[in-house]
Design a protein around this motif. Sequence first.
Motif, PDB file in Angstrom:
ATOM      1  N   THR A  88      -1.440   8.448   3.829  1.00 51.26           N
ATOM      2  CA  THR A  88      -0.489   7.368   4.074  1.00 51.26           C
ATOM      3  C   THR A  88      -0.874   6.178   3.210  1.00 51.26           C
ATOM      4  OG1 THR A  88      -1.836   6.649   5.900  1.00 51.26           O
ATOM      5  CG2 THR A  88       0.074   8.006   6.429  1.00 51.26           C
ATOM      6  N   VAL A  89       0.160   5.465   2.785  1.00 47.79           N
ATOM      7  CA  VAL A  89      -0.076   4.287   1.965  1.00 47.79           C
ATOM      8  C   VAL A  89      -0.747   3.211   2.797  1.00 47.79           C
ATOM      9  CG1 VAL A  89       1.063   2.476   0.667  1.00 47.79           C
ATOM     10  CG2 VAL A  89       1.911   4.819   0.552  1.00 47.79           C
ATOM     11  N   GLN A  90      -0.241   3.116   4.038  1.00 47.50           N
ATOM     12  CA  GLN A  90      -0.671   2.017   4.889  1.00 47.50           C
ATOM     13  C   GLN A  90      -2.190   2.007   5.034  1.00 47.50           C
ATOM     14  OE1 GLN A  90       2.333   0.558   5.802  1.00 47.50           O
ATOM     15  NE2 GLN A  90       1.035  -1.240   5.945  1.00 47.50           N
ATOM     16  N   GLY A  91      -2.777   0.887   4.664  1.00 46.19           N
ATOM     17  CA  GLY A  91      -4.210   0.743   4.866  1.00 46.19           C
ATOM     18  C   GLY A  91      -5.061   1.218   3.726  1.00 46.19           C
ATOM     19  N   THR A  92      -4.500   2.024   2.811  1.00 51.65           N
ATOM     20  CA  THR A  92      -5.333   2.562   1.751  1.00 51.65           C
ATOM     21  C   THR A  92      -5.715   1.484   0.746  1.00 51.65           C
ATOM     22  OG1 THR A  92      -4.220   4.668   2.028  1.00 51.65           O
ATOM     23  CG2 THR A  92      -5.533   4.401   0.049  1.00 51.65           C
ATOM     24  N   CYS A  93      -4.706   0.763   0.218  1.00 55.54           N
ATOM     25  CA  CYS A  93      -5.002  -0.315  -0.733  1.00 55.54           C
ATOM     26  C   CYS A  93      -5.750  -1.440  -0.039  1.00 55.54           C
ATOM     27  CB  CYS A  93      -3.726  -0.868  -1.341  1.00 55.54           C
ATOM     28  SG  CYS A  93      -2.763   0.339  -2.218  1.00 55.54           S
ATOM     29  N   GLY A  94      -5.354  -1.678   1.217  1.00 54.17           N
ATOM     30  CA  GLY A  94      -5.930  -2.770   1.970  1.00 54.17           C
ATOM     31  C   GLY A  94      -7.402  -2.605   2.263  1.00 54.17           C
ATOM     32  N   GLU A  95      -7.909  -1.360   2.135  1.00 54.90           N
ATOM     33  CA  GLU A  95      -9.341  -1.116   2.294  1.00 54.90           C
ATOM     34  C   GLU A  95     -10.148  -2.051   1.398  1.00 54.90           C
ATOM     35  OE1 GLU A  95     -11.540   1.896   3.441  1.00 54.90           O
ATOM     36  OE2 GLU A  95     -10.199   1.445   5.114  1.00 54.90           O
ATOM     37  N   CYS A  96      -9.680  -2.199   0.162  1.00 50.81           N
ATOM     38  CA  CYS A  96     -10.427  -3.013  -0.801  1.00 50.81           C
ATOM     39  C   CYS A  96      -9.697  -4.302  -1.131  1.00 50.81           C
ATOM     40  CB  CYS A  96     -10.645  -2.247  -2.096  1.00 50.81           C
ATOM     41  SG  CYS A  96     -11.491  -0.676  -1.878  1.00 50.81           S
TER      42      CYS A  96
END
Lengths: 333, 348
Positions: B276-284
């Motif tokens: 899922t996109v959600q949260g993946t980019c936001g990790e970093c």
Amino acid sequence: MEAFVEKYFKRFDRSLRLQHLILFVTFIGLGITGIPQLFAEVSICESCINLMGGGENVRMIHHICGVGLIAVSLYHVFELIIRAITGKGSTAILPRPHDAKTVAQNFKYYLGKRKEHPEFGRYSYMEKMEYLSLVWGIPCMAVTGLMIWFPLTTIKILPGQAIPVATAIHAWEAILAGLYVLVVHMYFAHVRPETFPYDPMMFDGRISEHHLAEEHPREYEKLTGEAPRHDLHEHAIVSTDKISTAAVPSPPPVDKAMPASKLPGISATPDNNKTSPNHKENNTSIKPQDKSKGNKDKDKNKDEKTNAKPKSKDDKSSSNIDAANSARLKALE
Amino acid sequence: MSELRTTSTRPPVIFRHSTKEMKFRLLALSLTIGIAVILSGIVLASNSSPAYALDSNGCTMCHASPDIAIGPKSLTVSKDATETSAHRYLDCLDCHDPNDTGTNGVLSLTYLHAKEDPTETKPNALEMNKLSAAEFCGKCHDYQYKVYAESIHGKNVLIGYSSGASDEEKQAAQDSANCLDCHSQTSNAHNILRALDEDSSAYRKNIPATCSEECHDSAKVMDRYGIDSYVYDGYRKDFHGKAVTVDSYEVDDRMAATCADCHYNSHDIQSASTLTVQGTCGECHDVPAEDEHRMMETWMGHTEPSSSDFPVVFFVDWIYRILVPATLLFGSTHVILAFFKWVRNRGD
């Protein structure tokens, strides 16, 4: 004894030279830090980056150079506006119908169908194109560069796809500009046989008479009011009557970097009165010199005129210019 | 004119000091350099002294030999490999259990040695397979094995070795990575390096290459599963890939994302379709949740731009593919013509 005395004309003023210096330093800085980043997956580029201190440092240098280039470009625009307001602006760099004619003339000249050099004005069409490509290229690189530098801000305004598009444009434009400068600009400005290995014109701002007469005949005509002589470099001895017309009253374009005493001959800018009034495009090149320097230089010119008579050669305190003149006259006698 | 130019009559300065002082200085300099070279030699020599792997039974007396083999199966254990291995403090017998009766395949060397004729060729059934190797690692690395078993690679291996697996499933098991494929350069249990070792294939900077080599960059293998083999090239051309390649990295650094960061975790690799996109980019990246989809659009890491994927990039590429050669052709034509004009002018 043959005396080679070269006359010089002022071509670029100090501000433009400084802008060019910053432009080329930042351009090279951007190139050597940018190209290895573009091809980071190639091992030699990786080694280049490691040599320059790793990815973080290379990016930092790239950003500093980028900001420098943007700053100098903004200053250039600012200067253009000021010059337009004060009426000192020049439109010599803009393309005009005459350029189309010179393209044909140039190719004919290259192919041996034409004897005389094409009738370039102050700037040839190649030089105009290079300037205009900067007018297009720098904003393009600056905008795309800033977009990639601050992607999170960019996507607040633009769709996400703008980032890869900006990256692609930034990369391609860099390749285009870099290769063009490396091949074409470097050739015509420096490494061509006439000026090999380098031409100091953009650093001391002056152009020699024969260079001007040969490659910018129209400009020569406008500045001196006489048709360009194509044999100046063959007959470097300036005749006596030439001195009286060539030793123009306006002061030579001396600055600290190149004192008059070190010039191999007379250096002079033509004065305003000699150019016909309809030549607006030469305004920057013939703008009057500042007064403080002018007084000293006017004295020098007076000396020069008196020295034009052979009896003045016992004047030991005279400058190199005077010495050159007397030597020239001696040779002619 | 030449006599008018002032020329310096002073001889050029070569040595500013007297000969005696110069000799002294040269001696001091060479002594300093000599001492520095000797010291650095000592330091380097002391650093390069190898660690020795534990080998209480002297197994490597025979097994370090490059000739030792049963039939086509080499039994050589490289000393260089074991001595830098993460497991160099384990004795051979810790893994090659003397009490094992052959259930662990080739690991059960004592079983083999117990035979009357040690050169007798053993059946291939005793070879370790992808699953048994992973299971064996899991004896100690329990948690990692459990996570791995849930991953796309682990699932493939487990299914492929279960009874009643189809040929495709068996093939998938062979193609999927197990512990050794990622943790050892040669898929050999004897030279597993710590993931923090910069030579390790599981070292952060090496992860993309490890995933790609012979697996994810191989069109032959990837076509079986409908995976794009461009992923690695695309990743390397993208910002993350460039940064991982050229940026410095300390183990406590947070670095640009590698494969494992977005595809969940190194042991828990999941198929892109389940991500899922959600949260993946936001990790970093410090990006608000509503911007995350846009952020995902900015990244074209795995896709080659085409008229359907990233059409604008594709279009821009094509414009410049014409514009760049055309401009350079224009410019270099002038350069060439100008040069030959000069040559001919000289000839006249």
